[in-house]
Every structure is written in C-alpha cells, then in structure tokens.
Enzyme design. Structure first.
Site, PDB file in Angstrom:
ATOM      1  CB  SER A 107      41.031   6.197 -20.140  1.00 29.92           C
ATOM      2  OG  SER A 107      41.556   6.493 -18.854  1.00 29.92           O
ATOM      3  CE1 TYR A 119      36.072   5.301 -18.167  1.00 26.88           C
ATOM      4  CE2 TYR A 119      38.174   5.360 -17.023  1.00 26.88           C
ATOM      5  CZ  TYR A 119      37.303   5.893 -17.954  1.00 26.88           C
ATOM      6  OH  TYR A 119      37.672   7.013 -18.683  1.00 26.88           O
TER       7      TYR A 119
END
Length: 307
Positions: free
Chosen positions: A158, A184
């Site tokens: 990501s 994350y």
C-alpha cells in the site's frame, strides 16, 4: 535500471489485464479471497482457466464466493481452503495440505489501521497478519513454487508504507505509543521489503516476487476507519480496477523475469523523497526497496518464527 511500463493504467480492470492469457495448466492461490479485491483477483485468474484456491478465514464465506466465481467464469476448478494468517498452526496446516506445484501465490489478505491487538506470541497484530503470516506461508510453499518451474509471488502492499519504515528496535510497539496508522504503514513497508529479499533469494530458482499498491478502493478493509476513504474521489478505483495490478504481476507475459519491484496503476513506481502531493498513492519510499533493510527484516522474521 529503467522503470517497467505497460499498456495498462489507472482505469484498467483485472479482466482487461487477464484477457487472452491462457493459464489452464497452472495452479494459483489468493489469500483473503472472500471479499474485496481478493474476489476480483481470483475471478480474473479463474477466467484464464487456472485452478484457483481461495485461502480464507471464513470457509462459509469462501464457499459462497467460489460458487459465484464458478458460475461467472465457467471454471469449475475453484477451491476453498481455510487459512488464518494470525494463527501459525493454521498456516502450517494449509502448507501441509498443499500437494504439487504452485505457479502463482497472491499474498492479498490483510488488516488495516486496526485497534491495538497482539497475537499469542506478543506480536503486534497488523505486522503479524500482513507480514509475518504471509512470510511463513510463502516460505512454507517455496518448494511448491520451485516445482512449478517458473512461479510468481504477488505481494499486496500500500502507499501507506510511506507512513512508516520498519522500526526494527520496536517492531511490536513495546515502547512506542500504539498508533494504528503507523503500525499499518510499518507492515506495508515490510510487504515491499519481503518482495525485494524474496526475489533476490529465489529468482535463481525460478520464483519472481513483486509488490504493489492496488489503489484506493472502498472495501471491508476500511472497517476499522469507519468505511471511509481519505483520498479525492477522482483517484478512487472500483474493485475490478483495484485488482488489475495484482493480476498483472501474477500472470502477464509482460513481466516475465521481472522481480523485486513495486508497482501501482499497472506500472512500476519511481522512488520518491517525500509523499507526492498531486497523487499520494503513487511512488515508493527508498527505505522500502533498500536491500539492507530487506535482509534485516528477513532475519528478524526468521528469528521471530523460529525458522
């Protein structure tokens, strides 16, 4: 080294990328294939005639998706197998049950910005699921990938990797205040570093590994952040568009013998010194492609898993 470009781009769909590609003799696995881009990735791969295994936590949800995919693609070779990436025993069972070659492994499953939580081993959950679980799975399936005589591993990362490098001195937030987005980001950086090091180690065995950013897609992944997107509407994608880069890295003949790279919008991304203002989803941080970081993460991961 010049960047890899393809005829596909932001608006390309997984079906468009897969069109005309015949994979009838191949076997593939997609983790997290019961929802989101995992479903569309599996659909496009199945449309090529490949045998596709949906590796899912919820077998009932997986069976429902598999039935729909069989009907929509006309491919009966869509299988379902239970896999919980937070559970080392589940990963071991999945690996033990796999027989024969594996041509494509799509490490797609993940959790995003989840509340502070730790595994039984004391590992921060996002790092454990997004990185360590897939690391253990990939290593366990390596013999099957070698047996394919030319295999690919696709790692879904990501642009959030730009939020944090891997903090090796405190991977599991033992000393830092827990921040769901930093956790994350660290896990997504780990995904890219895994692709870099796995490709360096495995390319000579016929296994190529690349990482990607799928784009901004509204899926169940956003459940911990209120189901909202924090990007401009004009750079949001449909689920079919979001799966396109995964499919490209998995089966496109355009990427034969390409590995250790990071893609978005179906094209390799340049290294950036700071997050782009115009489109924060593009580019890749240099620390995510750094071989020293990649080697260090590999060794840390082996040590954590006792491998």
């Amino acid at each position: 080294m010049s960047l890899i470009t393809t005829p596909f781009g932001f608006a390309s769909t997984a079906a468009e990328v897969a069109a005309g590609i015949d994979c009838r003799s191949q076997r593939m696995i997609v983790t997290g294939a019961a929802s989101g881009i995992g479903v569309e990735t599996a659909r496009a791969l199945a449309s090529t005639g490949a045998e596709v295994t949906l590796a899912v936590r919820d077998l009932a949800a997986g069976e429902k998706v598999a039935a729909e995919l069989r009907a929509s693609t006309g491919n009966a070779a869509i299988l379902v197998s239970q896999l919980d990436l937070a559970d080392r025993a589940s990963i071991a069972r999945f690996v033990a049950q796999w027989q024969g070659p594996l041509h494509v492994l799509v490490n797609n499953a993940g959790v995003m910005a989840s509340p502070e939580q730790y595994t039984n081993e004391g590992w921060e959950s996002q790092f454990a699921v997004n990185h360590l679980g897939h690391f253990a799975l990939s290593l366990g399936l390596q013999p099957a990938l070698v047996a394919a005589g030319g295999a690919r591993v696709v790692v879904v990362s990501s642009s959030a990797h730009m939020r944090s490098p891997v903090i090796f001195d405190d991977v599991h937030f033992a000393f830092r205040p827990y921040d769901p987005w930093l956790a994350y980001g660290q896990a997504k950086t780990a995904n890219v570093l895994f692709a870099v090091e796995a490709d360096a180690r495995w390319a000579a065995q016929g296994i190529r590994v690349n990482a990607l950013m799928p784009g901004a897609i509204l899926t169940n992944l956003q459940r911990h952040v209120g189901g909202t997107m924090r990007v401009a509407p004009e750079i949001q994608k449909t689920v079919a568009q979001g799966a396109a880069t995964s499919v490209l890295l998995g089966i496109s003949p355009l990427l034969t013998e390409v590995g250790g790279r990071y893609f978005a919008d179906c094209n390799e991304q340049p290294i950036v010194s700071r997050r782009p203002v115009e489109n924060p989803l593009l580019g890749v941080a240099g620390y995510a492609l750094d071989r020293h970081n990649a080697q260090r993460l590999w060794n840390v991961s082996l040590e954590l898993l006792g491998l």
